[in-house]
Design an enzyme around this catalytic site. Sequence first.
Site, PDB file in Angstrom:
ATOM      1  CD  GLU A 190      31.617 -26.797 -13.612  1.00  0.00           C
ATOM      2  OE1 GLU A 190      31.723 -25.720 -12.992  1.00  0.00           O
ATOM      3  OE2 GLU A 190      30.556 -27.166 -14.150  1.00  0.00           O
ATOM      4  CD  GLU A 196      30.719 -19.577 -15.055  1.00  0.00           C
ATOM      5  OE1 GLU A 196      29.492 -19.534 -14.866  1.00  0.00           O
ATOM      6  OE2 GLU A 196      31.401 -20.620 -14.895  1.00  0.00           O
TER       7      GLU A 196
END
Length: 414
Positions: free
Chosen positions: A218, A329
């Site tokens: 990520e 997120e």
Amino acid sequence: MARARGGAAWVLAAAAAWVLWAAAVAEATRSPAGRVHRHLKRLNKPAVKSIESPDGDIIDCVHISHQPAFDHPLLKNHTIQFRPAYHPEGLYDDAKSSIGSNNAGEKPMLQMWHRNGRCPEGTVPIRRTKKDDLLRASSMRRYGRKQHKAPNPLSVDPNMLSEGGHQHAIAYVQGDKYYGAKATINVWEPKIQQANEFSLSQLWILGGSFGEDLNSIEAGWQVSPDLYGDNNTRLFTYWTSDAYQATGCYNVLCSGFIQINSEIAMGASIFPISNYAGSQYDISILIWKDPKEGNWWMQFGKEYVLGYWPSFLFSYLADSASMIEWGGEVVNSEPDGAHTSTQMGSGHFPEEGFGKASYFKNIQVVDSSNQLSAPKGVGTFTEQSNCYDVQNGNNGDWGTYFYYGGPGKNSNCP
């Protein structure tokens, strides 16, 4: 004879003193202060040069061969790969700068610490971990790790909201073999209500299932008071090979990622950031698998190849990824039973559009031929669209894109 007894007594006394000293050291190591000291010593490598950033960070310029990656037992005799064997075709197809709103010919500032200096060649910049950073952590063992599972669009389970309060607004592709992904993301400074919450925007390279064997790489930007001690927007990376359980970490807080670049520091503040109804600034991130060596590389902007994750760190990603996700997120901790006002992206909903909402543009995937191409069959996912939403589209200038984000708590998101 007396002398011999005296010598023996001295030896016994010395041995007893050593035992007491060893016990004291062991006790100090077991104590919270001792553990903090030990972790700081492990995390902070000797610096060739140190730079104090205007935001309070200290950036240590560490010799490339002394970086934390080489604490990994399988990297003890590793030969550093200083450049990828292959770049994906189409890497330089962006006509625009990777960071917008700067004067022609002017090199934009990328990170705050650059104001006060740069690291010399042969070193890598590492944000120094401070005592306060460790004291904020829930535990030494968990320091620098995420404590959640990645968003799984295949099982839209309302119970997901109660699993640590993680919420997402993402676009994704699946059903093929993927060898990388790219995106241009505009950068904001979302407001965080609780210190133990965060807000981030990133891309996920995923392999395996969403059980205990998930592999994930990520990268993006984040605001995390708990991790960094402030509300600055920072460049970050993350990896795990077992669904965030025992492997992996943010940035270079554990062994694994090998950095080769001397100009960009993982975890350091990004500058400048976008303004609502004003100037927009974005970053470009590319992660791809080198088809020759098998390592996963990361590039920031057009010119900064930062480093790589060796393929042996992973099981499923040792071959390819099975899903790519892009988006936002947040953690919604619900301290009083209500949704927090922690923002995602700009803190505004997608329908507000350019200059006001957050976006990902020119999202692409890398195929088995090492070609960058537009993703096919893009889906979107969010747990609570009244809190954070996502809207995708396609046009000639931005290719495949989407707007995403939201304010969190509002009249429709109590």
